[in-house]
Design an enzyme around this catalytic site. Sequence first.
Site, short mmCIF file in Angstrom:
data_model
loop_
_atom_site.label_atom_id
_atom_site.label_comp_id
_atom_site.label_asym_id
_atom_site.label_seq_id
_atom_site.Cartn_x
_atom_site.Cartn_y
_atom_site.Cartn_z
CD GLN A 1 -2.75 0.65 2.70
OE1 GLN A 1 -2.23 1.64 3.30
NE2 GLN A 1 -4.01 0.72 2.53
N GLY A 2 0.58 2.19 -1.30
CA GLY A 2 1.37 3.33 -0.99
C GLY A 2 0.48 4.36 -1.09
CB SER B 1 1.72 7.37 4.51
OG SER B 1 0.12 6.79 5.70
CB SER C 1 2.55 -3.04 5.71
OG SER C 1 2.83 -2.62 6.82
CD GLU D 1 -6.71 -0.46 7.42
OE1 GLU D 1 -5.48 -0.56 7.81
OE2 GLU D 1 -6.61 0.62 6.55
#
Lengths: 298, 387
Positions: B128-129, B131, B163, B249
């Site tokens: 996941q990109g 932040s 992550s 989530e």
Amino acid sequence: MHFQLTDDQRALQSGMRELLAGRFDRDALRAAVDATVDAPGTLDRRLWRELGDAGFFALRLPEDEGGVGLGLPEAVLLFEEAGRALLPGPLIATHLAAGVVKGAADGSVVVTQSDGALIEWYEASDAVAGEAVAEGAAVPVRSVDPLTPLHRLHEPATTSDPLVGLLTAAEQLGSAARTTEMAVQYARERQQFGAPIGSFQAVKHLCAQMLARTELARAAVYAAAVTGDLADIAGAKLLADEAAVRCARDCLQVHGGMGFTWEADVHLHLKRAWVRKERWVSEATLTELLAELLVEVG
Amino acid sequence: MDLTYTEEEEEFRARLRQWLGQVLPGLGPKPDPNDWPGRRTYDMGWQRRLYEAGYAGLHWPVDAGGKGATPTQHLIFLEETERAGAPYVGANFVGLLHAGPTIAAEGTPEQKRKWLPPILSGDEVWCQGFSEPDAGSDLAALRTKAVRDGDEYVITGSKIWTSHAEVADWCELLVRTDPISDTVPKHRGISWLAMPMDAPGVTIRPLRTLAGSTEFAEMFLDEVRVPVANRVGAENDGWRVTMVTLSFERGTAFVGEVVACRRTLIALATEARKNGRWDDPSLRRKLALLSAEFAALWRLTQWNVSESEATGGVPGIGGSVFKLRYSHARQELYDTAAEVLGAGALDLDHEWVLDRLSSLSYTIAAGTSQIQQNIIAERILGLPKGR
């Protein structure tokens, strides 16, 4: 799995809320508080009968015994509403006496019960369930809650029906939900620094914590009503006590100076929550019980 | 108000238990936390087994290749796999819980065909990109820029807290396709892209957490070219597309962990009895209150799941209440574990000590507790927005 309320349960809940809005609204609550100045410890017998007629006390009695034939989840919903409205009187003792003490089921008789070292509404009641109280054994206490007259017993009673804990937890839940609403409403209306105080994060976060506390307690109380399990009831009582007391405290804080006045209703919720926290068994006993269970499972 | 499971649900549970009993003993030992290729192989191997047994994408819609299971069945799946000690979703977290559901909800039929099957079969890992160094809680302030050049976007910027970046095949990337200005609100000009991690210009720098392991990475993007066809949803509509993902989530991500925490609590009591700290009434009280808290969190989970089943929608906003209380309770749990361990709480070889360290991220990751409280206050309680 359908943990949600059924349509019938929702109808029962809103029916009770309407009944109380009609018969014990805020004006009636304040009138009852004012009346304690001249005549402390008087109970509205007509309202008691009306609660009886509505099936509040006979709710869980089988239909062939003149009851409504419903279960603990429904009882919990009604007591939650009673807690919201700060309905006074030995509601739980009379409810539990339905079918045992004559006249309790239809509200023609007011039944109280000794609970630990205290007894609520002793002089206003017609009967005492459980252990008998000897003449002169109950000494009046100047009760912190204007709408819960208290007597102290020399010999603490040992009866500890878990249903007293469950239904008390339901009342605490109703009170917590109500003080959360009161705080949110006040935070929306009250202006300082040219803005509603509810737009400030410091106030917002108090309100958010109130909701979280209330909703967690709700899940615990409803689940305990479904299972009737002692450990579930113990956990629900701990969380609901915490929710009612802490939410009343936070509600008081959000109300600022007004929260410290007699005129605001916040103190009535806080004081009743303190009284309910003492019911059934002590926090220390409940935590010891849950701790023991952890060992037994392991 | 009912907590009993239907006959069908109980059958599902029984079949799952039987399968877990057969398959788990054959599973190899868990890899070292710092062995990333090993972790990928282990996690995706488990996904493969789930896929072959028909348990992959249980909660995904059928037209996305999922099983279209009810939220209750998904709850049972998460509860039973945790109880049996099955591997955690691990490297497949973003694919199964973020990127996949987003593509399933917002992607074109072609995009679904391309990306969803390899997630389910355990062949492709997503990261996941979202932040950025200057866009954390204020995610909409992100500045990684994507400029159109023919049928490609040219992307420059940097991402953080990614992550599984080292072993991922794809990244669900949020980029700015319309610069922030006085006329364009910052959340308007964002687009959602699927970026291949082997594209030229992608540099990954692992970040070491306070627990000592490298759980996430920084990602630098230098004129990375991504086909326009890799955009999911309309240009500049990526914020809305992303919000679909985030509610997933907060919905069921912690079900297994609540089950695990209740087990840890019992283990703490057992250990305290053994080492004598049980004699301290204040410790017994703490453990009892945590027991009540985690039992209630489990009931709240059941309540939320049952509600989302009744409304047929994505997990509700009640997830914020759960997350706020759970993340705090988890930290309390491991602080209490440290009390039980005494001086042993300084020994990194004890798993509770590592869990204590990692618990510190819970009130920060996936929306800090302060942001959760803003969400509860504004979206549930209706308090006015402000500072």
